[in-house]
Scaffold this motif. Sequence first.
Motif, PDB file in Angstrom:
ATOM      1  N   TYR A 159     -17.145  47.685  21.068  1.00  0.00           N
ATOM      2  CA  TYR A 159     -16.615  49.033  21.262  1.00  0.00           C
ATOM      3  C   TYR A 159     -17.402  50.134  20.554  1.00  0.00           C
ATOM      4  N   GLU A 182     -14.704  39.235  12.905  1.00  0.00           N
ATOM      5  CA  GLU A 182     -13.889  39.985  13.860  1.00  0.00           C
ATOM      6  C   GLU A 182     -14.201  41.479  13.807  1.00  0.00           C
ATOM      7  N   VAL A 207      -8.280  46.517  13.263  1.00  0.00           N
ATOM      8  CA  VAL A 207      -8.614  45.370  14.111  1.00  0.00           C
ATOM      9  C   VAL A 207      -7.677  44.218  13.753  1.00  0.00           C
ATOM     10  N   HIS A 224     -15.859  43.472  16.987  1.00  0.00           N
ATOM     11  CA  HIS A 224     -15.238  44.679  17.542  1.00  0.00           C
ATOM     12  C   HIS A 224     -16.253  45.813  17.613  1.00  0.00           C
ATOM     13  N   PRO A 233      -6.019  46.632  19.012  1.00  0.00           N
ATOM     14  CA  PRO A 233      -6.662  47.621  18.141  1.00  0.00           C
ATOM     15  C   PRO A 233      -5.889  48.935  18.080  1.00  0.00           C
TER      16      PRO A 233
END
Length: 217
Positions: free
Chosen positions: A98, A90, A174, A94, A119
Amino acid sequence: MIEVIIISNAKTDELMGITQDAILSCKTTCDAQITIVEQTDFKFNGTKTIKIDEDFNYNRFANIAIRQSDAEWFVVCNNDLLFCHNWLKELVLHNEVYGDLILSSKCPKLKKQKHIITPSYGYCNKTSFSSWCFMIHKSVWQEIGSFNEDFPFWCADNVVLEQFKKINERPVLVPMSLVVHSGSETLKTMENIDELTISQVKKFNKLYNQNILRLGC
């Protein structure tokens, strides 16, 4: 390459077991290299162990491990953790979406993080930065000149957040990355607790004109 750095001090059977549980849960939930920074002579199977024979200093121990590694990413961790399914995946996902370079996992048992479902960005300790489990790109660590070593334990995370502020690099928590933190088990066994806790808060407050824990300076 991602390297998971676990700061440990297996001076009792209980603390050794806590670190071993963290290693096992990490191994079963990701395939990253695991490095243990250890103050005793104990070596944990299936990991790289760095023995440090000096007074405890969380950020210094993390810096030593990073300097000895060729990895691009590092996850800096306490030993009192249980890693949940896909926690690292994860964080990586992320970053891929991003582009964030400082990413923390969420502890599902921590009151300050239970409400976070999207987030969370910023410089707020525990709501946008989990000092017990955060992933950082080596370029950020290099840009801040390594983690500040002036605070051995308490406020070691606060001073790192100040370093991130200076380079305008925001951490992000996160929420899909779950890691259970039981809470400072090693600290409870140390004789110089005040030197590592309250006195450090007062020192930080004075240097940064803050009032953490309402202790002033």
